[in-house]
Design a protein around this motif. Structure first.
Motif, short mmCIF file in Angstrom:
data_model
loop_
_atom_site.label_atom_id
_atom_site.label_comp_id
_atom_site.label_asym_id
_atom_site.label_seq_id
_atom_site.Cartn_x
_atom_site.Cartn_y
_atom_site.Cartn_z
N THR A 80 55.13 57.48 -1.25
CA THR A 80 54.55 57.12 0.04
C THR A 80 54.92 55.68 0.36
OG1 THR A 80 52.68 58.60 -0.38
CG2 THR A 80 52.38 56.93 1.33
N ARG A 117 59.49 61.50 -5.16
CA ARG A 117 58.68 61.54 -3.95
C ARG A 117 57.65 60.43 -4.02
NH1 ARG A 117 57.72 67.50 -1.74
NH2 ARG A 117 59.79 68.32 -2.14
N ARG A 175 55.26 60.02 3.83
CA ARG A 175 55.79 60.53 2.56
C ARG A 175 57.31 60.62 2.66
NH1 ARG A 175 53.90 61.34 -1.98
NH2 ARG A 175 54.59 63.47 -2.20
#
Length: 86
Positions: A13, A11, A56
């Motif tokens: 951004t 994960r 995100r």
């Protein structure tokens, strides 16, 4: 060696993206710690979702060389936008 995406999904951004260059970067602390760089993201992963800087995302990484990315530098594949709740 076989070219394969990571088993793990990461994960991060979207940090920046250049439409002119068709490339940008995703910040991901775990991958920055491991490789010392941000993860590259390419046009074919950004445009289908109209991703914007600051969003995100989750993704797998690839490490083989490709245009604008040397071997061993992580680049994102199978990118998906994360919903606010995730």
């Amino acid at each position: 060696p076989a070219k394969a995406k990571s088993a793990e999904r990461f994960r991060g951004t979207v940090k920046r993206y250049s439409e002119r260059n068709g490339m940008g970067f995703i910040t991901c602390d775990a991958l920055r710690e491991k490789y010392g760089v941000d993860v590259r993201i390419f046009r074919e992963e950004v445009e289908p979702f109209a991703l914007q800087v600051g969003e995100r995302v989750s993704f797998h990484v690839m490490l083989e060389a490709r245009h604008l990315c040397r071997e061993g530098h992580p680049w994102a594949t199978a990118v998906a936008r994360l919903e606010d709740a995730e």
